[in-house]
Design a protein around this motif. Structure first.
Motif, PDB file in Angstrom:
ATOM      1  N   LYS A 296      83.283  45.833  32.351  1.00 49.99           N
ATOM      2  CA  LYS A 296      84.028  44.776  31.485  1.00 49.99           C
ATOM      3  C   LYS A 296      83.050  43.918  31.110  1.00 49.99           C
ATOM      4  CE  LYS A 296      87.811  41.530  30.977  1.00 49.99           C
ATOM      5  NZ  LYS A 296      89.157  40.952  31.586  1.00 49.99           N
ATOM      6  N   THR A 297      81.867  43.511  32.266  1.00 52.02           N
ATOM      7  CA  THR A 297      81.253  42.363  31.765  1.00 52.02           C
ATOM      8  C   THR A 297      80.125  43.032  30.733  1.00 52.02           C
ATOM      9  OG1 THR A 297      81.261  41.165  34.042  1.00 52.02           O
ATOM     10  CG2 THR A 297      79.385  40.914  32.887  1.00 52.02           C
ATOM     11  N   VAL A 298      79.708  44.183  30.967  1.00 51.61           N
ATOM     12  CA  VAL A 298      78.540  44.697  30.265  1.00 51.61           C
ATOM     13  C   VAL A 298      79.356  44.903  28.721  1.00 51.61           C
ATOM     14  CG1 VAL A 298      77.342  47.005  29.872  1.00 51.61           C
ATOM     15  CG2 VAL A 298      77.314  45.808  31.862  1.00 51.61           C
ATOM     16  N   GLU A 299      80.596  45.482  28.750  1.00 53.31           N
ATOM     17  CA  GLU A 299      81.277  45.637  27.297  1.00 53.31           C
ATOM     18  C   GLU A 299      81.541  44.340  26.601  1.00 53.31           C
ATOM     19  OE1 GLU A 299      81.802  48.241  25.707  1.00 53.31           O
ATOM     20  OE2 GLU A 299      80.562  49.454  27.460  1.00 53.31           O
ATOM     21  N   SER A 300      81.234  43.087  27.406  1.00 50.53           N
ATOM     22  CA  SER A 300      81.585  41.968  26.788  1.00 50.53           C
ATOM     23  C   SER A 300      80.455  41.392  25.909  1.00 50.53           C
ATOM     24  CB  SER A 300      82.179  40.797  27.730  1.00 50.53           C
ATOM     25  OG  SER A 300      81.023  40.408  28.550  1.00 50.53           O
ATOM     26  N   PHE A 301      79.312  42.029  26.282  1.00 53.38           N
ATOM     27  CA  PHE A 301      77.908  41.312  25.692  1.00 53.38           C
ATOM     28  C   PHE A 301      77.787  41.864  24.129  1.00 53.38           C
ATOM     29  CE2 PHE A 301      76.852  39.603  29.727  1.00 53.38           C
ATOM     30  CZ  PHE A 301      75.967  38.757  29.637  1.00 53.38           C
ATOM     31  N   PRO A 302      77.307  40.823  23.294  1.00 59.71           N
ATOM     32  CA  PRO A 302      77.300  41.154  21.843  1.00 59.71           C
ATOM     33  C   PRO A 302      75.909  41.844  21.936  1.00 59.71           C
ATOM     34  CG  PRO A 302      77.040  38.796  22.388  1.00 59.71           C
ATOM     35  CD  PRO A 302      77.725  39.177  23.528  1.00 59.71           C
ATOM     36  N   ILE A 303      75.744  42.815  21.087  1.00 59.16           N
ATOM     37  CA  ILE A 303      74.691  43.481  20.903  1.00 59.16           C
ATOM     38  C   ILE A 303      74.209  43.226  19.171  1.00 59.16           C
ATOM     39  CG2 ILE A 303      74.497  44.943  22.748  1.00 59.16           C
ATOM     40  CD1 ILE A 303      75.538  47.299  20.828  1.00 59.16           C
ATOM     41  N   ASP A 304      74.976  42.617  18.489  1.00 60.69           N
ATOM     42  CA  ASP A 304      74.497  42.514  17.027  1.00 60.69           C
ATOM     43  C   ASP A 304      73.483  41.838  16.764  1.00 60.69           C
ATOM     44  OD1 ASP A 304      76.068  40.497  17.761  1.00 60.69           O
ATOM     45  OD2 ASP A 304      76.992  40.323  15.936  1.00 60.69           O
ATOM     46  N   ARG A 305      73.144  40.961  17.592  1.00 59.32           N
ATOM     47  CA  ARG A 305      71.961  39.982  17.133  1.00 59.32           C
ATOM     48  C   ARG A 305      70.756  40.409  18.034  1.00 59.32           C
ATOM     49  NH1 ARG A 305      74.015  34.556  18.934  1.00 59.32           N
ATOM     50  NH2 ARG A 305      75.537  35.582  19.768  1.00 59.32           N
ATOM     51  N   LEU A 306      70.672  41.321  18.965  1.00 61.16           N
ATOM     52  CA  LEU A 306      69.434  41.823  19.477  1.00 61.16           C
ATOM     53  C   LEU A 306      68.428  42.394  18.425  1.00 61.16           C
ATOM     54  CD1 LEU A 306      70.607  44.083  22.460  1.00 61.16           C
ATOM     55  CD2 LEU A 306      69.667  41.932  22.632  1.00 61.16           C
ATOM     56  N   LYS A 307      67.183  41.977  18.350  1.00 63.53           N
ATOM     57  CA  LYS A 307      66.242  42.413  17.528  1.00 63.53           C
ATOM     58  C   LYS A 307      65.559  43.538  18.239  1.00 63.53           C
ATOM     59  CE  LYS A 307      66.858  38.928  14.355  1.00 63.53           C
ATOM     60  NZ  LYS A 307      68.004  38.736  14.164  1.00 63.53           N
ATOM     61  N   LEU A 308      65.789  44.787  17.989  1.00 59.16           N
ATOM     62  CA  LEU A 308      65.210  45.935  18.644  1.00 59.16           C
ATOM     63  C   LEU A 308      64.743  47.036  17.606  1.00 59.16           C
ATOM     64  CD1 LEU A 308      67.457  46.402  21.820  1.00 59.16           C
ATOM     65  CD2 LEU A 308      65.310  45.195  21.779  1.00 59.16           C
ATOM     66  N   GLU A 309      63.641  47.541  17.656  1.00 60.54           N
ATOM     67  CA  GLU A 309      63.108  48.770  16.777  1.00 60.54           C
ATOM     68  C   GLU A 309      63.910  49.686  17.264  1.00 60.54           C
ATOM     69  OE1 GLU A 309      59.181  50.548  15.238  1.00 60.54           O
ATOM     70  OE2 GLU A 309      59.094  48.296  15.837  1.00 60.54           O
ATOM     71  N   ASP A 310      64.635  50.648  16.031  1.00 65.61           N
ATOM     72  CA  ASP A 310      65.325  51.876  16.457  1.00 65.61           C
ATOM     73  C   ASP A 310      64.820  52.792  15.654  1.00 65.61           C
ATOM     74  OD1 ASP A 310      67.020  53.632  17.693  1.00 65.61           O
ATOM     75  OD2 ASP A 310      68.554  52.183  17.786  1.00 65.61           O
ATOM     76  N   ASP A 311      64.647  54.211  16.138  1.00 61.06           N
ATOM     77  CA  ASP A 311      63.691  55.083  15.314  1.00 61.06           C
ATOM     78  C   ASP A 311      64.673  56.067  14.539  1.00 61.06           C
ATOM     79  OD1 ASP A 311      61.464  54.004  16.205  1.00 61.06           O
ATOM     80  OD2 ASP A 311      61.335  55.396  17.862  1.00 61.06           O
TER      81      ASP A 311
END
Length: 176
Positions: free
Chosen positions: A160-175
């Motif tokens: 539940k803790t992991v699923e609650s973290f927002p990832i939309d603002r992470l600045k990661l290069e994806d391929d």
């Protein structure tokens, strides 16, 4: 005259938790299909474990992969471990394609994760990456990802803790 580095520096010799993204050469889909993805996953899981690294999350695709992993003082240096994985998988793909010596891997990027929030956000990012790329509708449904394993082994509170973290603002290069 100093030469400019052509690859990112890798400071992964200290024990800790790391986020890694590796890309195939020219981002080509060399690991397309079940058998090739199985091959890459097998080598990632076995070589990392044999080298003293623990995987916390992984997502493997035809042209790249993401890892969240941790080491201890006796772990083999990450650059050596990834070099071995890339050598083994390139050799096998080249054998399958009858293209000996063809370059299959380009480079990898790594970040040492020193903040808990950064670690938790990247765990979620990696496990949700198959959904992001359209390979699955839920992280537990993609075979080459730790989503299913994580949902079965993590405590409900940690999940539940992991699923609650927002990832939309992470600045990661994806391929992809």
């Amino acid at each position: 005259m100093n030469s400019w580095p052509h690859a990112p520096p890798h400071w992964n010799h200290e024990p800790g938790i790391y986020f890694v993204t590796a890309s195939t050469y020219r981002r080509e889909f060399y690991f397309h299909g079940k058998d090739r993805l199985d091959l890459l996953q097998f080598h990632l899981l076995t070589v990392l474990q044999a080298s003293g690294w623990r995987l916390d999350a992984w997502a493997i695709f035809p042209n790249h992969y993401h890892l969240v992993l941790r080491s201890h003082s006796e772990s083999v240096r990450l650059s050596r471990v990834l070099g071995k994985i890339h050598m083994l998988t390139a050799r096998e793909i080249n054998r399958l394609d009858s293209t000996p010596g063809k370059k299959r891997w380009h480079n990898y990027r790594d970040s040492r994760l020193t903040f808990e929030r950064s670690y938790l956000a990247r765990l979620r990012y990696v496990m949700h990456n198959p959904v992001h790329h359209g390979y699955a509708t839920h992280p537990t449904l993609y075979r080459w990802c730790s989503g299913s394993w994580f949902s079965q082994t993590a405590s409900p509170a940690f999940l539940k803790t992991v699923e609650s973290f927002p990832i939309d603002r992470l600045k990661l290069e994806d391929d992809e």
